[in-house]
Design a protein around this motif. Structure first.
Motif, short mmCIF file in Angstrom:
data_model
loop_
_atom_site.label_atom_id
_atom_site.label_comp_id
_atom_site.label_asym_id
_atom_site.label_seq_id
_atom_site.Cartn_x
_atom_site.Cartn_y
_atom_site.Cartn_z
N TYR A 19 0.85 -1.19 0.00
CA TYR A 19 0.00 0.00 0.00
C TYR A 19 0.88 1.24 0.00
O TYR A 19 0.63 2.21 -0.71
CB TYR A 19 -0.90 -0.03 1.23
N ASP B 124 2.36 1.81 -3.33
CA ASP B 124 1.30 1.89 -4.34
C ASP B 124 1.15 0.64 -5.21
O ASP B 124 0.31 0.62 -6.10
CB ASP B 124 1.53 3.09 -5.28
N PHE C 277 -2.24 -1.01 -5.86
CA PHE C 277 -3.19 -0.49 -6.84
C PHE C 277 -2.89 -0.96 -8.27
O PHE C 277 -3.57 -0.55 -9.21
CB PHE C 277 -3.20 1.05 -6.81
N LYS D 128 -3.01 -2.87 -11.59
CA LYS D 128 -4.14 -3.54 -12.22
C LYS D 128 -3.63 -4.64 -13.14
O LYS D 128 -3.17 -4.38 -14.26
CB LYS D 128 -4.96 -2.52 -13.02
#
Lengths: 241, 457
Positions: B347, B350, B353, B355
């Motif tokens: 987290y 990053d 996040f 994809k």
């Protein structure tokens, strides 16, 4: 990137004083970690606005995380002075020990389940707080939330500054939320306006309360540290190892 | 009659569909480690026959590779993919209202099925979708009456005879021309495009809305899903991916950042805000944490070729859903469960996040998705075996069989295993594609495209 996880003792099995202290340490560690996560999330939300165009999915997920933490802290009643201290003292790289936060939240503190996180629940605690803060918010633009005089005032001021943030995320001033998840019709505001939510759309200077949260800024007065007791000193040692 | 099981594959559990052994075939892209931002690959897609392979990058370019046909007879290996066409699809733009740049990065490419000699594809960046026609030219007319060969006009008084121009062969030229530009329909960032099985319409989805277009009409689109709340402060969920059903032209699905998939029927109403089916797996309370929602966010959704199943990718797993069962997936595969205890760090940097996309093989028996450290994973739905492979220039010789990799989650690391802490989280495989008919896969690392195929004996 990965530091060692904090050692954790199961609170229930220890019976002597040391055990009880260990249990308290665990609880405080969790709170510290949770606070660090909250601070980091707020910083990330700020950073969102400095990019080409904020990634809406990422912003929403981070905002939801912030709400979750706030809900849990409200349930615990842990809106306390620990917060600014942690913000000042815990650089982001300290957060890395992850085991505590990656486990079920209620497992840490002894069985109270996290609230349901449907939209209905999310709105509840925050909307309770907002009427209080919206009156306060414009009144103290200069007084830093992090100027600590005592625990009681700390609670109020931390409470206030976090709600300033949630105000922008949640309610009252539609234009502020619009900025965070900007629409084609809305002009682009600079990030401080968005996050402070203090001025209705007008550009303003940085909010000092938020500055206190960003780990990059130097710590506010060193008097922050002195207020907290021995327990936190012990925790601090633990966390730093 | 008897399945060919080599001793090697029995020992190493080299899964991936009837004990396929995957071999390195080709790698495209710059060799050096210094990655130019514009070269970052952002999408990979085979066309319907598998003969063409398109990639899009952050610089707005599309590169199409074509499979060579000659080697098919020899069957030492399947044909190689070589560059067929390169063109600049999107340029950076500036949104004056918001004072923000619109990135030229190609988010998705989707091929249309071939109807005539030319090929068509849709490419999209955050705001604009374009229909490109890719056509070949290998002849040119010669012998005009009024023009010289170089194009200059002849003095009409010097023309004394008439002749009929003829076509003469020339070097093959591949031209890409934009035939339609579908713009100004999306306030938010487009994450998906999907062509309907009627081959006349397609959908485009951004964070909050899905629009339906006709391929011939650029000045109008129909909004079919709108989840934007009246009050933006109430926004807690966004659309992350959308796709049309492969056979049923009125059905599509879209996934959300809260881990739900909604199946919609366009016949039910003009605005499909009310789903026909809602697919959601109840949360496992023992795994609950502050990151639960983030890791449940679905990054990709793909129907099986048959149309009976759909696959979703969230941060840690791949799930297969039967369209007839909404309350839980029929299969779940863990991609990198060892990351669960590292979510806080992920987290922070990053990575949480990121994809990842996923894809099916042609027969829907194997699914594939990417991971970190340039690893990618395949799950065989029939044998329940899985394999981890690495896209690396170290295995550079063609027909070198890839060695399975293993990540050591904790405890003693065995030889040839890699520990979680040694994984390179900057080397992520987000985009993979599987040839529609054969065992050929395209795997994109940050700026390189790897092509692997199964060992042909």
């Amino acid at each position: 990137m990965f530091a060692r996880g904090l050692k954790r003792k199961c609170v229930g099995h220890e019976e002597d004083v040391e055990g009880a202290l260990a249990g308290l340490k665990t609880v405080s560690s969790y709170s510290l970690q949770r606070q660090s996560l909250l601070d980091m999330s707020l910083v990330k939300l700020q950073l969102c606005h400095m990019l080409v165009e904020p990634n809406l999915c990422r912003s929403v997920l981070i905002a939801n995380t912030v709400r979750q933490i706030q809900e849990e802290m409200t349930q615990d009643g842990t809106w306390r002075a620990v917060a600014p201290q942690a913000a000042e003292r815990a650089p982001l790289d300290r957060l890395v020990s992850t085991e505590i936060l990656c486990r079920a939240a209620w497992g840490q503190e002894g069985a109270h389940p996290a609230p349901g996180l449907g939209d209905g629940h999310t709105q509840g605690p925050v909307s309770d707080l907002c009427p209080v803060t919206s009156a306060q918010a414009p009144r103290h633009p200069q007084s830093s939330a992090w100027e600590m005089d005592g625990p009681r005032e700390n609670r109020g001021s931390f409470h206030k500054s976090l709600d300033q943030i949630f105000e922008t995320l949640e309610t009252k001033n539609p234009s502020c939320m619009e900025e965070l998840f900007s629409d084609v019709d809305s002009p682009y505001y600079d990030l401080d306006t968005v996050l402070t939510g203090m001025m209705g759309g007008a550009r303003s200077g940085p909010c000092e309360g938020l500055e206190g949260l960003a780990p990059a800024t130097p710590a506010p007065s060193s008097s922050c540290k002195s207020d907290l007791g021995e327990l936190d000193h012990v925790v601090e040692i633990l966390v730093e190892t | 009659m008897f399945p060919k099981l080599s001793l090697r594959s029995m020992f190493h559990g080299a899964g991936g569909g009837n004990d396929i052994q995957w071999c390195f075939s080709q790698v495209k892209g710059a060799v050096d480690d210094d990655v130019a931002e514009a070269d970052i690959i952002s999408t990979v897609e085979f066309n319907h026959s598998g003969e063409l392979l398109a990639t899009g990058d952050k610089g707005g370019r599309v590169v199409i590779f074509q499979q060579e046909q000659e080697n098919k007879i020899q069957s030492h290996s399947r044909g190689e993919y070589n560059v067929y066409s390169t063109f600049q699809s999107h340029e950076p733009e500036f949104d004056y209202l918001k004072s923000l740049e619109i990135e030229e990065k190609i988010n998705k490419i989707r091929w249309l099925p071939q109807k005539n000699a030319a090929q068509f594809l849709l490419s999209t960046n955050d705001k604009t979708i374009k229909l490109w026609k890719i056509s070949e030219r290998d002849k040119r007319p010669e012998g005009y009456n009024l023009k010289e060969e170089d194009g200059r006009y002849r003095d009409p008084t010097t023309v004394t005879t008439l002749r009929v121009p003829v076509f003469r062969p020339m070097d093959l030229m591949v031209e890409a021309s934009p035939r339609r530009i579908f713009a100004n329909a999306h306030t938010y960032h487009i994450n998906s495009i999907s062509i309907n099985s009627d081959y006349e319409t397609y959908l485009s989805a951004d964070d909050l809305r899905i629009n339906l277009w006709h391929l011939e009409i650029t000045d109008r689109s129909f909004n079919i899903v709108d989840i934007k709340p009246a009050n933006m402060e109430e926004l807690t969920e966004v659309i992350t991916a959308a796709e049309f059903h492969p056979n049923s032209c009125n059905t599509f699905v879209y996934s959300s950042s809260k881990g739900t998939i909604r199946l919609c029927d366009m016949r039910a109403s003009a605005l499909c805000d009310r789903h026909s089916k809602l697919f959601e797996e109840p949360e496992d309370p023992s795994n609950r944490s502050f990151f639960s929602e983030i890791i449940s966010s679905i990054s990709d959704v793909k129907f099986s070729h048959s149309g009976r199943y759909m696959m979703t990718r969230d941060y840690l797993s791949v799930k297969i859903w039967d369209l007839n069962m909404e309350n839980r997936p029929v299969e779940t595969y863990q991609v990198h469960e060892y990351l669960r205890s590292k979510l806080c760090s992920l987290y922070e940097n990053d990575c949480i996040f990121d994809k990842f996309e996923c894809c099916w093989n042609g027969s829907d028996s194997v699914v594939m998705t990417g991971s970190y450290n340039n690893f990618f994973r395949m799950f065989d739905r029939n044998t329940k075996r899985d394999i981890t492979l690495e896209a690396s220039r170290e295995n550079n010789k063609p027909r070198t069989v890839l060695k399975p990799r293993k990540v050591c989650a904790s405890g003693k690391r065995k030889k040839d295993e890699i520990s979680v802490d040694s994984l390179d989280f900057n080397k992520k495989i987000l985009h993979t594609a599987w040839h529609p008919k054969e065992n050929i896969i395209a795997v994109a690392t940050t700026n390189n495209l790897y092509i692997f195929q199964d060992k042909v004996n």
